[in-house]
Design a protein around this motif. Structure first.
Motif, PDB file in Angstrom:
ATOM      1  N   ILE A  41      -4.388  22.815 -30.106  1.00 28.50           N
ATOM      2  CA  ILE A  41      -5.921  23.521 -29.796  1.00 28.50           C
ATOM      3  C   ILE A  41      -7.181  22.827 -30.522  1.00 28.50           C
ATOM      4  O   ILE A  41      -8.006  22.642 -29.878  1.00 28.50           O
ATOM      5  CB  ILE A  41      -5.732  24.742 -29.960  1.00 28.50           C
ATOM      6  N   MET A  42      -6.687  22.407 -31.730  1.00 31.84           N
ATOM      7  CA  MET A  42      -7.936  21.732 -32.513  1.00 31.84           C
ATOM      8  C   MET A  42      -7.903  20.324 -31.615  1.00 31.84           C
ATOM      9  O   MET A  42      -9.278  19.663 -31.522  1.00 31.84           O
ATOM     10  CB  MET A  42      -7.505  21.505 -34.118  1.00 31.84           C
ATOM     11  N   ARG A  43      -7.064  19.597 -31.429  1.00 32.68           N
ATOM     12  CA  ARG A  43      -7.331  18.332 -30.768  1.00 32.68           C
ATOM     13  C   ARG A  43      -8.049  18.510 -29.435  1.00 32.68           C
ATOM     14  O   ARG A  43      -8.749  17.688 -29.211  1.00 32.68           O
ATOM     15  CB  ARG A  43      -6.030  17.749 -30.186  1.00 32.68           C
ATOM     16  N   LEU A  44      -7.863  19.640 -28.770  1.00 34.79           N
ATOM     17  CA  LEU A  44      -8.543  19.913 -27.526  1.00 34.79           C
ATOM     18  C   LEU A  44      -9.980  20.345 -27.959  1.00 34.79           C
ATOM     19  O   LEU A  44     -10.879  19.454 -27.257  1.00 34.79           O
ATOM     20  CB  LEU A  44      -7.922  21.417 -26.910  1.00 34.79           C
ATOM     21  N   ALA A  45     -10.315  20.934 -28.877  1.00 36.00           N
ATOM     22  CA  ALA A  45     -11.629  21.270 -29.402  1.00 36.00           C
ATOM     23  C   ALA A  45     -12.450  19.786 -29.965  1.00 36.00           C
ATOM     24  O   ALA A  45     -13.758  19.718 -29.625  1.00 36.00           O
ATOM     25  CB  ALA A  45     -11.450  22.340 -30.595  1.00 36.00           C
ATOM     26  N   GLU A  46     -11.736  18.704 -30.401  1.00 40.73           N
ATOM     27  CA  GLU A  46     -12.382  17.639 -30.803  1.00 40.73           C
ATOM     28  C   GLU A  46     -12.794  16.933 -29.405  1.00 40.73           C
ATOM     29  O   GLU A  46     -13.632  16.023 -29.894  1.00 40.73           O
ATOM     30  CB  GLU A  46     -11.361  16.783 -31.729  1.00 40.73           C
ATOM     31  N   CYS A  47     -12.167  17.144 -28.364  1.00 40.39           N
ATOM     32  CA  CYS A  47     -12.738  16.426 -27.268  1.00 40.39           C
ATOM     33  C   CYS A  47     -14.062  16.858 -26.983  1.00 40.39           C
ATOM     34  O   CYS A  47     -14.751  16.278 -26.081  1.00 40.39           O
ATOM     35  CB  CYS A  47     -11.649  16.625 -25.980  1.00 40.39           C
TER      36      CYS A  47
END
Length: 139
Positions: A18-24
């Motif tokens: 989820i954090m990787r998605l938010a970083e996008c």
């Protein structure tokens, strides 16, 4: 996106994904918001898995978004809700962009290969929104 799916009591929940998605989404999540999102995700998942029975029978991410708004929990976890909204928009936005680029091949063919960007942009808008222009011409 599957990590936000509420099915099976958020069985696919993975905070790292989820954090990787938010970083996008760099325009929506700067470094301070990313830190806040980590905290919000922790409290959200504890609440959703145990404290509120309304989260048990949700069928998908759209049901989750509706429940958060209906129960005013979107104000408790605004960054989680923002990420859910962005996740719901992504499947709609991607085909729209692909459709616009596929329209480009009809406009920019070999004969028009040397046209400028401004003129090409005007042609593309007219082609993509041709239903609107047809209505305006008919009326």
């Amino acid at each position: 996106m599957a990590s936000l799916n509420p099915v099976n009591s958020f069985g696919n929940f993975d905070k790292n994904r989820i954090m990787r998605l938010a970083e996008c989404y760099t325009n929506e999540f700067d470094s301070s918001k990313l830190r806040d999102l980590i905290c919000q995700l922790d409290s959200f998942i504890v609440y959703a898995r145990g404290s509120d029975r309304r989260f048990v029978n949700l069928k998908g991410i759209s049901d989750l978004a509706k429940l958060l708004v209906k129960s005013d929990l979107h104000q408790t976890w605004p960054l989680v809700y923002l990420l859910i909204k962005l996740t719901l928009i992504l499947p709609v936005a991607t085909p729209s962009v692909e459709w616009a680029f596929s329209s480009l091949k009809y406009i920019k063919n070999e004969l028009r290969n040397s046209i400028g960007d401004e003129f090409l942009n005007g042609c593309l808008v007219c082609y993509v929104k041709r239903k609107i222009f047809t209505i305006l011409i008919v009326t």
